[in-house]
Design an enzyme around this catalytic site. Structure first.
Site, PDB file in Angstrom:
ATOM      1  N   HIS A  45      29.717  -8.122  14.788  1.00  0.00           N
ATOM      2  CA  HIS A  45      28.386  -8.467  15.295  1.00  0.00           C
ATOM      3  C   HIS A  45      28.004  -9.889  14.904  1.00  0.00           C
ATOM      4  CE1 HIS A  45      23.931  -8.660  14.682  1.00  0.00           C
ATOM      5  NE2 HIS A  45      23.966  -8.236  15.926  1.00  0.00           N
ATOM      6  N   GLU A  48      29.609 -12.276  17.192  1.00  0.00           N
ATOM      7  CA  GLU A  48      28.854 -12.356  18.451  1.00  0.00           C
ATOM      8  C   GLU A  48      27.746 -13.396  18.353  1.00  0.00           C
ATOM      9  OE1 GLU A  48      25.097 -10.162  20.178  1.00  0.00           O
ATOM     10  OE2 GLU A  48      26.588  -8.767  19.389  1.00  0.00           O
ATOM     11  N   HIS A  49      27.051 -13.414  17.229  1.00  0.00           N
ATOM     12  CA  HIS A  49      25.986 -14.400  17.025  1.00  0.00           C
ATOM     13  C   HIS A  49      26.555 -15.817  16.925  1.00  0.00           C
ATOM     14  CE1 HIS A  49      22.094 -12.254  15.895  1.00  0.00           C
ATOM     15  NE2 HIS A  49      22.918 -11.268  16.240  1.00  0.00           N
ATOM     16  N   GLU A 125      17.343  -9.152  11.602  1.00  0.00           N
ATOM     17  CA  GLU A 125      17.669  -8.100  12.560  1.00  0.00           C
ATOM     18  C   GLU A 125      17.898  -6.771  11.831  1.00  0.00           C
ATOM     19  OE1 GLU A 125      20.770  -7.349  16.312  1.00  0.00           O
ATOM     20  OE2 GLU A 125      20.974  -9.123  15.047  1.00  0.00           O
TER      21      GLU A 125
END
Length: 419
Positions: A45, A48-49, A125
């Site tokens: 993840h 992805e950022h 997040e």
């Protein structure tokens, strides 16, 4: 649909739609918690950022401005078993849009300053997810029932694992998981086929295959009860049973069973828990399938004090379905719902590209709508009832509760014995 495989293993799926004036495309990567470990959990993840933070030739601001200048749209998401970067643009701008996205995927710079800055963003997040009890109740269930499998780890990772990630970790993970033989490119809409294939080859064709193939750890289900007693307006419940893998021949039968159980407003759970008893505003079931296993779950939220009754009523619905099966009327209605969802859910170019990419990255093939409809039509009433008898085994039921609750009562309801 056409499938082209580059010499280095990268797969390209092309679906020309003459009526469209734009195209949607995506890049799917074998990257997610199923390929992680306790030390690097969350790296998929975080990757992805980080690809949006800049490349060797573009800053993050330039990426945003270039995409906006052509009226394009781009984003990304990470699941348990893949990461997807996707975009949509007008026909005349597809080349530039793909150049931007493919540059991000192939050439992320992983600047140490960007890494530290984005860690703060992902930490926020994580905090946002922790503030959502509907997220926590599901995460708690997964963490307990899959505690011996990477599926039990959160997609976002933790603050501790996030803090450990450095530039070397990012480059090493990228080299293994973003290698061309671990990547699928899919496009749907109106585009220049030859120009697009040439562009894909130009960007990815010179990259070597991965030296080590990513491997998934088999799913290992452990019956569990997870309780988080916290002060809030509602008590959130998530009940789970072992499901099936994406390779199981019963997958369409289970989808039909899920529609009857809690997948629509006519489902048994919705009619019983909301319409008849008024215990919850929303209740639904869900099905998750992976390479080596899966999960059937039910989730709802009720007022404190009503949670034990809601749990017992849900168990009653599950037990009745296992004992008596579904009616023929329910079966026919749910099968039509499933077919309608398939057809209407893939009428946009983005949805069609998404279905192609997901199917290829997970199952190494893409089945046509006609083939899928034929498979659903071939599902029999008896197969659905057989699936209910086999999967709705309450002796294997797990439960997760977040909010004010009576833990002892839940434990006895699930196991039939004192805690």
């Amino acid at each position: 649909m056409e499938k082209v495989i580059l010499p280095n293993g990268l797969r390209v799926l092309l679906d020309w739609q003459d009526h469209a004036r734009s195209a949607s495309f995506g890049v799917w990567v074998k990257s997610g918690p199923v390929y992680e470990n306790k030390e690097n959990n969350g790296i998929s993840h975080f990757m992805e950022h980080m690809v949006f933070k800049g490349t060797a030739t573009r800053t993050s601001q330039q990426i945003s401005e270039e995409m906006d200048s052509i009226g394009g749209q781009t984003n990304a998401y990470t699941t348990s078993d893949f990461t997807c970067f996707y975009a949509r643009a007008l026909e005349e701008h597809i080349g530039q849009a793909f150049d931007i996205v493919s540059d991000m995927v192939v050439n992320p710079r992983f600047d140490p300053k960007d890494l530290e800055l984005e860690k703060s963003v992902v930490a926020e997040e994580i905090s946002m997810s922790e503030d959502q009890p509907e997220d926590r109740v599901a995460e708690n269930l997964y963490r307990h029932i899959w505690r011996d499998s990477p599926l039990g780890m959160p997609i976002l990772g933790t603050r501790q694992t996030l803090e450990r990630l450095g530039q070397k970790d990012m480059f090493a993970y990228h080299a293994q998981h973003y290698a061309p033989d671990q990547v699928v490119v899919a496009i749907c809409g109106r585009f220049d086929r030859d120009a697009f294939l040439q562009q894909v080859d130009s960007r990815f064709g010179g990259i070597a295959r991965s030296k080590a193939q990513p491997e998934e750890t088999p799913v290992s289900y452990i019956q569990s009860c997870a309780f988080e007693n916290s002060k809030q307006e509602q008590t959130h419940l998530c009940l789970g049973l072992p499901g099936i893998s994406i390779w199981d021949d019963r997958r369409h039968a289970l989808s039909i069973l899920h529609m009857i159980l809690g997948g629509s407003s006519s489902s048994r759970l919705f009619q019983k828990i909301r319409e008849e008893l008024g215990l919850a505003y929303s209740i639904s079931s869900g099905v998750a399938s992976y390479q080596t296993g899966g999960l059937l779950e039910v989730q709802t939220a009720v007022s404190p004090g009503a949670d034990r009754r809601a749990c017992e009523e849900i168990l009653g619905v599950l037990s009745q379905l296992q004992r008596e099966g579904v009616t023929e009327k329910e079966f026919l209605r749910a099968r039509e719902q499933l077919k309608s969802n398939l057809v209407m859910g893939t009428e946009s170019t983005s949805a069609r590209a998404g279905r192609m990419g997901r199917s290829e990255i997970l199952r190494n093939r893409v089945e046509s709508e006609d083939d899928l409809l034929a498979q659903i039509n071939a599902v029999t009433w008896e197969l659905v009832n057989q699936t209910a008898r086999e999967l709705l085994d309450l002796s294997r039921l797990s439960v997760s509760v977040v909010g004010p609750s009576d833990q002892e009562a839940y434990y006895q309801s699930i196991t039939g014995r004192p805690q």
